[in-house]
Write a protein that holds these residues in place. Structure first.
Motif, PDB file in Angstrom:
ATOM      1  N   LEU A 169       1.445  -1.460  -0.070  1.00 43.53           N
ATOM      2  CA  LEU A 169      -0.445   0.151   0.109  1.00 43.53           C
ATOM      3  C   LEU A 169       0.926   1.136   0.179  1.00 43.53           C
ATOM      4  O   LEU A 169       0.745   2.259  -0.757  1.00 43.53           O
ATOM      5  CB  LEU A 169      -1.483   0.269   1.549  1.00 43.53           C
ATOM      6  N   ARG A 170       2.102   1.663   1.164  1.00 42.88           N
ATOM      7  CA  ARG A 170       2.618   2.363   0.652  1.00 42.88           C
ATOM      8  C   ARG A 170       3.320   2.887  -0.766  1.00 42.88           C
ATOM      9  O   ARG A 170       3.847   4.121  -0.965  1.00 42.88           O
ATOM     10  CB  ARG A 170       3.416   2.296   1.614  1.00 42.88           C
ATOM     11  N   LEU A 171       4.157   1.866  -1.351  1.00 46.35           N
ATOM     12  CA  LEU A 171       4.492   1.403  -2.502  1.00 46.35           C
ATOM     13  C   LEU A 171       3.094   2.552  -3.548  1.00 46.35           C
ATOM     14  O   LEU A 171       4.154   2.927  -4.381  1.00 46.35           O
ATOM     15  CB  LEU A 171       5.542   0.520  -3.183  1.00 46.35           C
ATOM     16  N   ASN A 172       2.171   1.773  -3.750  1.00 47.62           N
ATOM     17  CA  ASN A 172       1.613   2.597  -3.964  1.00 47.62           C
ATOM     18  C   ASN A 172       0.509   3.315  -4.331  1.00 47.62           C
ATOM     19  O   ASN A 172      -0.082   4.175  -4.901  1.00 47.62           O
ATOM     20  CB  ASN A 172       0.504   1.246  -4.293  1.00 47.62           C
ATOM     21  N   TYR A 173       0.921   4.139  -3.024  1.00 47.99           N
ATOM     22  CA  TYR A 173       0.267   5.065  -2.341  1.00 47.99           C
ATOM     23  C   TYR A 173       0.494   5.772  -2.148  1.00 47.99           C
ATOM     24  O   TYR A 173       0.869   6.195  -0.356  1.00 47.99           O
ATOM     25  CB  TYR A 173      -1.513   4.547  -1.652  1.00 47.99           C
ATOM     26  N   PRO A 174       2.161   6.349  -2.394  1.00 43.91           N
ATOM     27  CA  PRO A 174       2.820   7.704  -1.910  1.00 43.91           C
ATOM     28  C   PRO A 174       2.621   8.818  -0.901  1.00 43.91           C
ATOM     29  O   PRO A 174       3.100   8.870  -0.413  1.00 43.91           O
ATOM     30  CB  PRO A 174       4.203   7.015  -2.747  1.00 43.91           C
ATOM     31  N   THR A 175       1.255   9.280  -1.535  1.00 46.18           N
ATOM     32  CA  THR A 175       1.474  10.638  -1.289  1.00 46.18           C
ATOM     33  C   THR A 175       0.064  10.475   0.162  1.00 46.18           C
ATOM     34  O   THR A 175      -0.584  11.302   0.294  1.00 46.18           O
ATOM     35  CB  THR A 175       0.513  11.015  -2.453  1.00 46.18           C
ATOM     36  N   ASP A 176      -0.177   9.525   0.284  1.00 46.66           N
ATOM     37  CA  ASP A 176      -1.848   8.743   0.972  1.00 46.66           C
ATOM     38  C   ASP A 176      -0.567   9.899   3.064  1.00 46.66           C
ATOM     39  O   ASP A 176       0.379   9.442   2.740  1.00 46.66           O
ATOM     40  CB  ASP A 176      -2.235   7.978   1.476  1.00 46.66           C
TER      41      ASP A 176
END
Length: 297
Positions: free
Chosen positions: A257-264
Motif C-alpha cells: 500500500l505504501r509503495l502504491n499510494y506514496p502521497t497518502d
C-alpha cells in the motif's frame, strides 16, 4: 481624503438640537483654536466641512456670525470685535478683561452628553486617527499642559484611559488599542467610523487565523511527505537487499500500500487496508519497516 477627514465629516453631521451640547462642542473647538484670547479668536482648518460646522456652532451657541475665509490651503474664521468675543466669554464663564487661562469650566460640562460634545469639538480641531488597515492610533493635541490634564479627567469620566506624551511643545493624549479608539469615536458621534475600524480588525484577525491554519496544514503536509519518502526509501532498500522475502509476512500489505499510494497521509493509508486499521497501528508497522532498513546500513 484621509480617514481623519472622513471621521470629521461624519462628526459634522451630528445634530445640534441640544443647546447645552452645542455650546460644549463649541467650547472644545475654541480651546483648541489657533487663537483664543480676549482680543481675538481665530480658527484655521483645511477641512471646509469643519469650517462650516464651526460657523454654525458659533451662531447657534453664542449668536455670533462669522464668515469663513479661504487663505491659501486653509479656511479661517476670525473674530476680533469685542462685543462678539465678550458674548462668548460670558457664556463660558470667562473674565473678558484678562487673558484666557486654559482651565476648564466644568459647569459647562455637567452631563455626559456635553462631555462627549466637548470632546467632539476637540477632535474637530486637534484630533487625528489612523485608518483601517493601519495600527490603531488616535491623538488629541494641545500646547497647554493644564488643558491636557483636565481633558484626561473628562475621558476618564467616560470610562476611557488615554496615554500621555510630549512631542516638542505639544502635549498629546492618545489611544493605541483598537477598542479604546472605537469607543472614543462612538462616544463623540462617529459610530460609522468606529464600525469601519472594527470590521477591519475582525477581517485582519480572520485573515491571520486562516493564514496560521494554512501554514500549519502546509507544514503538516510537508512533514507527512517527508515521512512517506523515508518510508518508501526504507522499503526499497529492504527489497533491493533481500527481495520480498526480506519483508515479514505481516508487513507485506503495508509495503504494498505504501509503495502504491506514496502521497497518502497515514489516516488515508490506514483506510485502504482490508479491513481498515488504526492510524497508530499503521505508524507502528511503518516504523518496523524503517528499522529493518536501518539494519542494512
Amino acid at each position: 481624503m484621509s480617514f481623519s477627514a472622513e471621521v470629521k465629516n461624519e462628526l459634522c453631521r451630528v445634530s445640534m438640537q441640544r443647546t447645552c451640547c452645542t455650546r460644549a462642542e463649541a467650547y472644545g473647538a475654541l480651546l483648541h483654536a489657533s487663537v483664543f484670547s480676549h482680543k481675538e479668536i481665530r480658527f484655521s482648518t483645511e477641512n471646509e466641512v469643519v469650517a462650516r460646522r464651526l460657523q454654525a456652532l458659533l451662531q447657534r451657541a453664542f449668536f455670533v456670525v462669522c464668515e469663513p475665509q479661504r487663505i491659501g490651503c486653509k479656511t479661517q474664521l476670525t473674530l476680533s470685535e469685542p462685543a462678539q468675543i465678550g458674548r462668548i466669554f460670558d457664556a463660558l464663564g470667562y473674565d473678558r478683561k484678562s487673558h484666557v487661562t486654559y482651565h476648564l469650566n466644568r459647569n459647562v460640562l455637567e452631563e455626559d452628553c456635553c462631555i462627549a460634545a466637548f470632546l467632539r469639538g476637540v477632535f474637530l480641531m486637534a484630533g487625528t486617527v489612523a485608518g483601517p488597515g493601519k495600527k490603531s492610533h488616535l491623538e488629541l493635541k494641545t500646547t497647554h499642559q493644564s488643558l491636557s490634564g483636565e481633558e484626561t479627567s473628562l475621558l476618564l469620566d467616560l470610562g476611557l484611559s488615554p496615554k500621555q506624551m510630549r512631542r516638542g511643545s505639544a502635549y498629546i493624549l492618545y489611544f493605541k488599542d483598537g477598542t479604546s479608539v472605537e469607543d472614543f469615536l462612538t462616544h463623540i458621534g462617529a459610530p460609522h467610523a468606529a464600525m469601519e475600524l472594527m470590521e477591519a480588525k475582525v477581517e485582519k484577525n480572520l485573515r491571520n487565523t486562516i493564514n496560521r491554519q494554512v501554514n500549519c496544514e502546509t507544514a503538516n503536509l510537508a512533514k507527512a511527505a517527508d515521512a512517506s519518502m523515508r518510508q518508501v526509501a526504507a522499503i526499497r532498500a529492504v527489497l533491493d537487499a533481500h527481495g520480498e522475502e526480506g519483508i515479514p509476512e505481516n508487513l507485506r500489505e503495508t509495503v504494498y500500500l505504501r509503495l502504491n499510494y506514496p502521497t497518502d497521509t497515514l489516516a488515508e493509508l490506514a483506510q485502504r487496508f482490508d479491513p481498515p486499521i488504526s492510524k497508530p497501528g499503521l505508524s507502528h508497522r511503518l516504523k518496523k519497516i524503517v528499522e529493518l532498513a536501518s539494519k542494512e546500513d
